[in-house]
Structure formats: structure tokens, C-alpha cells
Design an enzyme around this catalytic site. Structure first.
Site, short mmCIF file in Angstrom:
data_model
loop_
_atom_site.label_atom_id
_atom_site.label_comp_id
_atom_site.label_asym_id
_atom_site.label_seq_id
_atom_site.Cartn_x
_atom_site.Cartn_y
_atom_site.Cartn_z
CD GLU A 52 25.37 -14.55 114.38
OE1 GLU A 52 25.03 -15.70 114.25
OE2 GLU A 52 24.34 -13.89 113.90
CB ALA A 54 28.88 -20.54 121.19
CD GLU A 63 27.68 -2.17 111.14
OE1 GLU A 63 27.90 -3.13 111.68
OE2 GLU A 63 26.26 -1.66 111.18
CB CYS A 98 23.52 -2.07 116.30
SG CYS A 98 25.36 -2.25 117.10
ZN LIG Z 1 26.58 -3.06 115.62
#
Ligand SMILES: [Zn+2]
Length: 145
Positions: A52, A54, A63, A98
């Protein structure tokens, strides 16, 4: 057996690699840790975790990280991918790729690419890429014949 692309031994190795990657995930904001492992055309396994940022949209999916590791190692095709996530109430504990990652997987996998899932404690359902990304657009569209 619905998937001939991989063996039981390879499936266990994928699960172990994905869970190990999941533990390395950098998810200080969502605390949603994901690990992914890709089995390439030579039987090698490449793992990645989510990272991740900020600036939220700059985060990286597990993936995508696993595919980058495969490409770095010279892999060209994905035979199977296992995604291990911590899940939530809405998805019964397992994680599916996703939408963006489904397309990234399509670049290196055929529509029958096996996508395996796992929660924190259990293995989840198996899918084909065609089930998760039907009528997909892939490299063959740009290189006909
Ligand atoms: Zn993804």
C-alpha cells in the site's frame, strides 16, 4: 480433476508461497494483507504481496507483484495462481483478484488459467480466468494469426 495444469504438490507449494508472501504484505492502511503465487511454464513459483501507499491509488496488488517477479525471472506464461487473503464478512474469507489484476493475469495466462483462492485458514474455491474475466481481451487480439 478439473485442472490439469498443476499437480497437488505444486498446489501445496503455491499455497505455502502465497501465505509466506501474505505475511510480508505492507498494508498499514487497510490491514488487508494479500499474498499471491504464480506457477510459471517451467514449474517455478513466483510470489508477491500487496504494497500500500499513503497516496492510495499508488498501491500495488499482490498478483501484480507476483507477475512482475515472474517476468523478472524470465517466466513467460502463468499456469496457475493462488491468492491468499485475509478476507472479510462479504467474501467468506477468501480473496479473488481485483478487476485490474484479472486483466494483468490475462496477459500471461490463457482463459483456462487456474485461479486458486485461500483464506487465512482454509483453501477456497478454484476458478478459471474465463469465469472471472469472461470474453476477455488479450494479446491474441493484437497479434492475430
Ligand atoms: Zn489487483
Amino acid at each position: 480433476m478439473p485442472f490439469a495444469q498443476f499437480s497437488e504438490t505444486e498446489q501445496q507449494a503455491l499455497l505455502q508461497a502465497a501465505r509466506q508472501a501474505q505475511r510480508a504484505a505492507y498494508a498499514p492502511y487497510s490491514h488487508y494483507r494479500v499474498g499471491a503465487a504464480v506457477l510459471d511454464e517451467r514449474g517455478r513459483i513466483h510470489a508477491g504481496c500487496n504494497v500500500e501507499n499513503a497516496a492510495y491509488p499508488e498501491g500495488l496488488c499482490a498478483e501484480a507483484a507476483a507477475l512482475a517477479a515472474m517476468v523478472l525471472a524470465g517466466g513467460t506464461r502463468a499456469r496457475a495462481v493462488l491468492v491468499a487473503g485475509s478476507g472479510g464478512k462479504g467474501n467468506r474469507g477468501w480473496t479473488t483478484p481485483c478487476g485490474g489484476c484479472r486483466q494483468k493475469l490475462r496477459e500471461f495466462g490463457d482463459p483456462d488459467l487456474a485461479i486458486l483462492t485461500a483464506s487465512q485458514d482454509h483453501t477456497g474455491p478454484h476458478y478459471t480466468l474465463a469465469q472471472l474475466l469472461p470474453e476477455s481481451f488479450g494479446p491474441d487480439h493484437l497479434n492475430p494469426g
